[in-house]
Design a protein around this motif. Structure first.
Motif, PDB file in Angstrom:
ATOM      1  N   UNK A 138       1.631  -0.554   1.604  1.00 59.81           N
ATOM      2  CA  UNK A 138       0.337  -1.096   1.221  1.00 59.81           C
ATOM      3  C   UNK A 138      -0.100  -2.140   2.240  1.00 59.81           C
ATOM      4  N   UNK A 139      -1.422  -2.227   2.425  1.00 60.37           N
ATOM      5  CA  UNK A 139      -1.917  -3.222   3.363  1.00 60.37           C
ATOM      6  C   UNK A 139      -3.249  -2.843   3.967  1.00 60.37           C
ATOM      7  N   UNK A 140      -3.479  -3.229   5.228  1.00 53.88           N
ATOM      8  CA  UNK A 140      -4.778  -3.018   5.870  1.00 53.88           C
ATOM      9  C   UNK A 140      -5.047  -1.544   6.172  1.00 53.88           C
ATOM     10  N   UNK A 141      -6.292  -1.276   6.564  1.00 49.82           N
ATOM     11  CA  UNK A 141      -6.700   0.099   6.843  1.00 49.82           C
ATOM     12  C   UNK A 141      -5.899   0.727   7.975  1.00 49.82           C
ATOM     13  N   UNK A 142      -5.391  -0.109   8.858  1.00 46.07           N
ATOM     14  CA  UNK A 142      -4.607   0.415   9.987  1.00 46.07           C
ATOM     15  C   UNK A 142      -3.301   1.050   9.536  1.00 46.07           C
ATOM     16  N   UNK A 143      -2.910   0.847   8.282  1.00 43.56           N
ATOM     17  CA  UNK A 143      -1.700   1.480   7.752  1.00 43.56           C
ATOM     18  C   UNK A 143      -1.885   2.969   7.479  1.00 43.56           C
ATOM     19  N   UNK A 191      -3.169   4.433 -11.470  1.00 42.85           N
ATOM     20  CA  UNK A 191      -1.967   3.647 -11.193  1.00 42.85           C
ATOM     21  C   UNK A 191      -1.665   3.634  -9.703  1.00 42.85           C
ATOM     22  N   UNK A 192      -0.954   2.608  -9.265  1.00 39.63           N
ATOM     23  CA  UNK A 192      -0.552   2.563  -7.866  1.00 39.63           C
ATOM     24  C   UNK A 192       0.420   3.703  -7.584  1.00 39.63           C
ATOM     25  N   UNK A 193       0.258   4.398  -6.460  1.00 36.92           N
ATOM     26  CA  UNK A 193       1.113   5.546  -6.161  1.00 36.92           C
ATOM     27  C   UNK A 193       2.469   5.127  -5.618  1.00 36.92           C
ATOM     28  N   UNK A 194       3.388   6.080  -5.631  1.00 31.64           N
ATOM     29  CA  UNK A 194       4.668   5.909  -4.960  1.00 31.64           C
ATOM     30  C   UNK A 194       4.477   6.289  -3.499  1.00 31.64           C
ATOM     31  N   UNK A 195       4.912   5.434  -2.600  1.00 31.31           N
ATOM     32  CA  UNK A 195       4.773   5.689  -1.166  1.00 31.31           C
ATOM     33  C   UNK A 195       6.018   6.362  -0.608  1.00 31.31           C
ATOM     34  N   UNK A 196       5.867   7.168   0.459  1.00 34.92           N
ATOM     35  CA  UNK A 196       4.631   7.484   1.184  1.00 34.92           C
ATOM     36  C   UNK A 196       3.760   8.478   0.413  1.00 34.92           C
ATOM     37  N   UNK A 197       2.486   8.513   0.753  1.00 36.86           N
ATOM     38  CA  UNK A 197       1.555   9.400   0.071  1.00 36.86           C
ATOM     39  C   UNK A 197       0.354   9.685   0.957  1.00 36.86           C
ATOM     40  N   UNK A 198      -0.409  10.702   0.563  1.00 37.78           N
ATOM     41  CA  UNK A 198      -1.689  11.019   1.200  1.00 37.78           C
ATOM     42  C   UNK A 198      -2.801  10.618   0.238  1.00 37.78           C
ATOM     43  N   UNK A 199      -3.663   9.666   0.620  1.00 35.07           N
ATOM     44  CA  UNK A 199      -4.722   9.214  -0.285  1.00 35.07           C
ATOM     45  C   UNK A 199      -5.814  10.275  -0.459  1.00 35.07           C
ATOM     46  N   UNK A 200      -6.796   9.932  -1.272  1.00 35.25           N
ATOM     47  CA  UNK A 200      -7.980  10.772  -1.427  1.00 35.25           C
ATOM     48  C   UNK A 200      -7.972  11.595  -2.693  1.00 35.25           C
TER      49      UNK A 200
END
Length: 327
Positions: free
Chosen positions: A9-14, A56-65
């Motif tokens: 989690x963090x900035x868009x550059x992630x 809910x917050x997802x489990x990382x790693x993941x593909x958003x959208x």
């Protein structure tokens, strides 16, 4: 395929543009070759690790959208063969996976894209449009209303301006900058004001004259939402659908008792609690667009590889209408 992956989690550059394995549809699922993927403000909150919303917050790693439009190119077991090759749009819900060239969706989430509706327009309708319909159904706008729409050049706001105009209401839209104000007027607003100007509320009050503001549709919150509340006349309705300013407006019981106001929030958990309600809202929004009564306002599509720019532009309010990625 190429897809966006997030490992922390963090900035868009992630958000990383990477090569990953092609997904395979499971039982009752199809695979969609994505032509347009929607970007929602909620996506930016999830990216930053901010919870508390409807997803809910997802489990990382993941593909958003969570919003995709494209063509069904593969069927999973038990999926109806008639879907193969059809243009569809789907909201993926908490499963996500839309920022990609290929996405998997359950058959139950599919909506066939009506003739004459673009992929980008369909994506703008499946999530944002259904939320807009929940807000507008709650507002019950009629020809006798005077309606204020905050963030009127955004996805939900632009939908609301057109709907209120079609209902015959007197419509005032708020946006920032001359370009957005011009668009709001083109969508059907009788008046448009720049909310970045300190005296915008006074200008609205002056423009209304003897007419009272009866409805305020607010997705901004903060001081702008509070000013919208103050503009409402006796018996006015404030319908809230978010707070892009970072916090909701501060309300007190006297706001309601003093002027007989009603305040409602028809989105979030309220939308999810009634079985079939989300599907009905999607149907309603797509019908409005297919009939030509609503034109989805869509930002110039941004290449999937530039998703960080899409998130940054959305967060800084540089976008107009729905933000869409193009794989």
């Amino acid at each position: 395929m190429r897809a966006i992956r997030q490992y922390e989690f963090g900035p868009a550059e992630n958000l990383r543009y990477e090569e990953v394995e092609d997904p395979k549809p499971g039982h009752g699922q199809v695979r969609i070759r994505v032509r347009a993927a929607g970007v929602h403000l909620l996506d930016t909150s999830i990216r930053k690790g901010i919870g508390g919303g409807p997803m809910p917050l997802p489990t990382l790693p993941m593909t958003p959208g969570r919003e995709v439009a494209g063509v069904v190119d593969e069927l999973g077991p038990d999926a109806d063969a008639s879907w193969l090759g059809k243009r569809v749009v789907a909201h993926l819900g908490a499963a996500s996976g839309g920022y990609a060239e290929l996405a998997v969706a359950p058959v139950t989430a599919l909506q066939e894209i009506p003739d004459g509706v673009t992929d980008e327009g369909a994506v703008a309708t499946i999530g944002t449009g259904r939320t807009a319909m929940a807000v507008l159904n709650e507002a019950k706008i009629t020809a006798g209303d005077a309606v204020l729409v905050t963030a009127a050049a955004g996805g939900i706001g632009s939908f609301a301006v057109q709907y209120a105009h079609n209902a015959g209401a007197f419509v005032i839209g708020l946006a920032r900058g001359q370009e957005k104000l011009a668009i709001v007027r083109e969508l059907g607003a009788d008046l448009a004001f720049d909310y970045s100007e300190d005296n915008w509320a006074d200008r609205v009050r002056e423009a209304l004259g003897d007419r009272e503001l009866t409805v305020a549709l607010d997705g901004v919150g903060g001081s702008q939402g509070e000013a919208a509340l103050e503009l409402l006349g006796v018996g006015g309705r404030l319908v809230m659908f978010g707070w892009s300013a970072g916090k909701p407006p501060e309300l007190s019981a006297m706001d309601f008792y003093g002027r007989g106001l009603t305040v409602s929030v028809p989105i979030g958990q309220r939308m999810l609690r009634v079985p079939g309600a989300m599907r009905a809202l999607e149907d309603q929004a797509l019908a409005e667009v297919a009939a030509g009564r609503i034109m989805p306002l869509v930002n110039e599509p941004i290449p999937l590889a530039e998703v960080a720019r899409a998130h940054t532009d959305l967060e800084s309010r540089r976008t107009v209408g729905k933000v869409v990625l193009r794989p």
